[in-house]
Write a protein that holds these residues in place. Structure first.
Motif, PDB file in Angstrom:
ATOM      1  N   MET A   1       0.853  -1.191   0.000  1.00  0.00           N
ATOM      2  CA  MET A   1       0.000   0.000   0.000  1.00  0.00           C
ATOM      3  C   MET A   1       0.888   1.240   0.000  1.00  0.00           C
ATOM      4  N   LEU A   2       0.539   2.240  -0.800  1.00  0.00           N
ATOM      5  CA  LEU A   2       1.312   3.462  -0.874  1.00  0.00           C
ATOM      6  C   LEU A   2       1.153   4.309   0.382  1.00  0.00           C
ATOM      7  N   HIS A   3       2.215   4.998   0.712  1.00  0.00           N
ATOM      8  CA  HIS A   3       2.178   5.876   1.877  1.00  0.00           C
ATOM      9  C   HIS A   3       1.694   7.258   1.408  1.00  0.00           C
ATOM     10  N   PHE A   4       0.399   7.427   1.261  1.00  0.00           N
ATOM     11  CA  PHE A   4      -0.163   8.623   0.666  1.00  0.00           C
ATOM     12  C   PHE A   4       0.112   9.880   1.485  1.00  0.00           C
ATOM     13  N   PHE A   5       0.283   9.726   2.797  1.00  0.00           N
ATOM     14  CA  PHE A   5       0.427  10.891   3.648  1.00  0.00           C
ATOM     15  C   PHE A   5       1.896  11.195   3.954  1.00  0.00           C
ATOM     16  N   SER A   6       2.767  10.660   3.138  1.00  0.00           N
ATOM     17  CA  SER A   6       4.190  10.905   3.307  1.00  0.00           C
ATOM     18  C   SER A   6       4.796  11.253   1.967  1.00  0.00           C
ATOM     19  N   LYS A   7       5.770  12.154   1.984  1.00  0.00           N
ATOM     20  CA  LYS A   7       6.489  12.493   0.764  1.00  0.00           C
ATOM     21  C   LYS A   7       7.536  11.434   0.440  1.00  0.00           C
ATOM     22  N   LYS A   8       7.781  10.568   1.383  1.00  0.00           N
ATOM     23  CA  LYS A   8       8.800   9.548   1.194  1.00  0.00           C
ATOM     24  C   LYS A   8       8.263   8.392   0.348  1.00  0.00           C
ATOM     25  N   LEU A   9       9.129   7.844  -0.492  1.00  0.00           N
ATOM     26  CA  LEU A   9       8.798   6.651  -1.258  1.00  0.00           C
ATOM     27  C   LEU A   9       9.572   5.484  -0.663  1.00  0.00           C
ATOM     28  N   PHE A  10       8.851   4.520  -0.106  1.00  0.00           N
ATOM     29  CA  PHE A  10       9.470   3.359   0.504  1.00  0.00           C
ATOM     30  C   PHE A  10       9.630   2.249  -0.536  1.00  0.00           C
ATOM     31  N   LEU A  11      10.724   1.515  -0.421  1.00  0.00           N
ATOM     32  CA  LEU A  11      10.974   0.403  -1.345  1.00  0.00           C
ATOM     33  C   LEU A  11       9.799  -0.558  -1.375  1.00  0.00           C
ATOM     34  N   LYS A  12       9.230  -0.857  -0.205  1.00  0.00           N
ATOM     35  CA  LYS A  12       8.155  -1.844  -0.144  1.00  0.00           C
ATOM     36  C   LYS A  12       6.929  -1.415  -0.945  1.00  0.00           C
ATOM     37  N   ASP A  13       6.826  -0.117  -1.253  1.00  0.00           N
ATOM     38  CA  ASP A  13       5.713   0.350  -2.083  1.00  0.00           C
ATOM     39  C   ASP A  13       5.813  -0.194  -3.506  1.00  0.00           C
ATOM     40  N   LEU A  14       7.005  -0.631  -3.898  1.00  0.00           N
ATOM     41  CA  LEU A  14       7.227  -1.116  -5.263  1.00  0.00           C
ATOM     42  C   LEU A  14       7.282  -2.638  -5.354  1.00  0.00           C
ATOM     43  N   LEU A  15       7.144  -3.328  -4.221  1.00  0.00           N
ATOM     44  CA  LEU A  15       7.405  -4.767  -4.207  1.00  0.00           C
ATOM     45  C   LEU A  15       6.151  -5.643  -4.213  1.00  0.00           C
ATOM     46  N   GLU A  16       5.001  -5.074  -4.388  1.00  0.00           N
ATOM     47  CA  GLU A  16       3.782  -5.884  -4.407  1.00  0.00           C
ATOM     48  C   GLU A  16       3.840  -6.871  -5.568  1.00  0.00           C
ATOM     49  N   GLY A  17       3.777  -8.159  -5.248  1.00  0.00           N
ATOM     50  CA  GLY A  17       3.831  -9.196  -6.278  1.00  0.00           C
ATOM     51  C   GLY A  17       5.231  -9.516  -6.757  1.00  0.00           C
ATOM     52  N   PHE A  18       6.247  -9.100  -5.995  1.00  0.00           N
ATOM     53  CA  PHE A  18       7.634  -9.254  -6.424  1.00  0.00           C
ATOM     54  C   PHE A  18       8.078 -10.712  -6.430  1.00  0.00           C
ATOM     55  N   VAL A  19       8.905 -11.060  -7.418  1.00  0.00           N
ATOM     56  CA  VAL A  19       9.556 -12.376  -7.496  1.00  0.00           C
ATOM     57  C   VAL A  19      10.994 -12.182  -7.026  1.00  0.00           C
ATOM     58  N   ASP A  20      11.322 -12.714  -5.852  1.00  0.00           N
ATOM     59  CA  ASP A  20      12.669 -12.530  -5.304  1.00  0.00           C
ATOM     60  C   ASP A  20      13.583 -13.632  -5.824  1.00  0.00           C
ATOM     61  N   ILE A  21      14.537 -13.262  -6.675  1.00  0.00           N
ATOM     62  CA  ILE A  21      15.371 -14.257  -7.347  1.00  0.00           C
ATOM     63  C   ILE A  21      16.689 -14.518  -6.625  1.00  0.00           C
ATOM     64  N   HIS A  22      16.895 -13.882  -5.476  1.00  0.00           N
ATOM     65  CA  HIS A  22      18.162 -14.070  -4.754  1.00  0.00           C
ATOM     66  C   HIS A  22      17.931 -13.899  -3.267  1.00  0.00           C
ATOM     67  N   ASN A  23      17.956 -15.001  -2.552  1.00  0.00           N
ATOM     68  CA  ASN A  23      17.824 -14.965  -1.100  1.00  0.00           C
ATOM     69  C   ASN A  23      18.411 -16.242  -0.506  1.00  0.00           C
ATOM     70  N   HIS A  24      18.601 -16.217   0.796  1.00  0.00           N
ATOM     71  CA  HIS A  24      19.241 -17.341   1.487  1.00  0.00           C
ATOM     72  C   HIS A  24      18.339 -17.813   2.632  1.00  0.00           C
ATOM     73  N   ILE A  25      17.151 -18.271   2.249  1.00  0.00           N
ATOM     74  CA  ILE A  25      16.152 -18.670   3.243  1.00  0.00           C
ATOM     75  C   ILE A  25      16.093 -20.176   3.471  1.00  0.00           C
ATOM     76  N   LEU A  26      16.795 -20.980   2.662  1.00  0.00           N
ATOM     77  CA  LEU A  26      16.815 -22.419   2.948  1.00  0.00           C
ATOM     78  C   LEU A  26      17.625 -22.639   4.217  1.00  0.00           C
ATOM     79  N   PRO A  27      17.076 -23.378   5.169  1.00  0.00           N
ATOM     80  CA  PRO A  27      17.694 -23.431   6.506  1.00  0.00           C
ATOM     81  C   PRO A  27      18.919 -24.341   6.606  1.00  0.00           C
ATOM     82  N   GLY A  28      19.933 -23.822   7.302  1.00  0.00           N
ATOM     83  CA  GLY A  28      21.035 -24.642   7.775  1.00  0.00           C
ATOM     84  C   GLY A  28      22.071 -25.079   6.769  1.00  0.00           C
TER      85      GLY A  28
END
Length: 244
Positions: A1-28
């Protein structure tokens, strides 16, 4: 959801539906999530950022993380069984261009991001002396090399022209989203800006390893001068790697 009451643009505002192609979440199995519980926590927080598809990319690094089909597969199924929600989770790997890599490449059986896109990385101290030859061999084997976090290789910071050379050789670039802040240092952030401005970045990923990374991404405020370029890169990442 956009932060309508802020002049700031947060990264998470652009990540809706994002495909993360690089992460290290497999455990151990590498320097990412240490346990199933930590992996589940990271996934929960990443979903809150808007991420809908996950491509875990554990390191394959001979001297530190000699992962194999078996270790990656086992960690994947352990995590899959622990999930209490349905998500799209397709494991790949991040290959260090070390002395062992060429022997793996010859097998023609590598963990790709999707299709023939192969995520590779280098030492932060220096590039392999045969880097260009390795890129040629990767392409000869039918793979498309995707260089992880090119902005973090400090030995190129005073030789920005060489990034152009790598692109000419057919190497794609994946930027770490945390490089849009000073998380890795000002020089990395400056180089990330340069690569974005020169339209050299093809894809982005979180490269999340731990809770600290998620927290910083959640609060990352963007420089609005680069947000349009970033939107296009995110769109290209999603279109290229979505499996839905």
């Amino acid at each position: 959801m956009l932060h309508f009451f802020s002049k700031k643009l947060f990264l998470k505002d652009l990540l809706e539906g994002f495909v993360d192609i690089h992460n290290h979440i497999l455990p151990g199995i590498d320097d990412g999530a240490k346990s199933v519980e930590e992996a589940l926590y990271l996934i929960k927080k990443m979903k809150e950022l808007g991420i809908k598809q996950f491509i875990p990319t554990p390191h394959i690094m001979q001297d530190f993380y000699p992962n194999t089909d078996e270790t990656i597969g086992n960690a994947y199924y352990v995590l899959l069984e622990a999930l209490d929600t349905e998500i799209t989770l397709n494991p790949a790997a991040e290959y260090m261009l070390d002395s062992h890599f060429e022997s793996l490449l010859k097998t023609g059986n590598l963990f790709t991001l999707k299709g023939k896109y192969l995520l590779i990385e280098m030492s932060y101290f220096q590039a392999p002396i045969n880097l260009e030859d390795l890129i040629f061999k990767i392409k000869t084997q039918g793979y498309t090399p995707v260089l992880a976090h090119p902005e973090r290789y400090s030995f190129y910071h005073n030789n920005l022209e060489y990034y152009e050379r790598l692109k000419q050789l057919g190497c794609f670039f994946q930027l770490n989203l945390l490089s849009l802040s000073n998380h890795y240092g000002k020089n990395v952030e400056k180089t990330a800006d340069h690569l974005i401005e020169q339209q050299l970045i093809d894809f982005v990923g979180t490269d999340i390893h731990n809770k600290n990374h998620v927290d910083k991404l959640s609060n990352l405020v963007l420089n609005k001068s680069r947000d349009e370029h970033l939107k296009e890169i995110i769109k290209n990442t999603n279109q290229t790697f979505s499996v839905i």
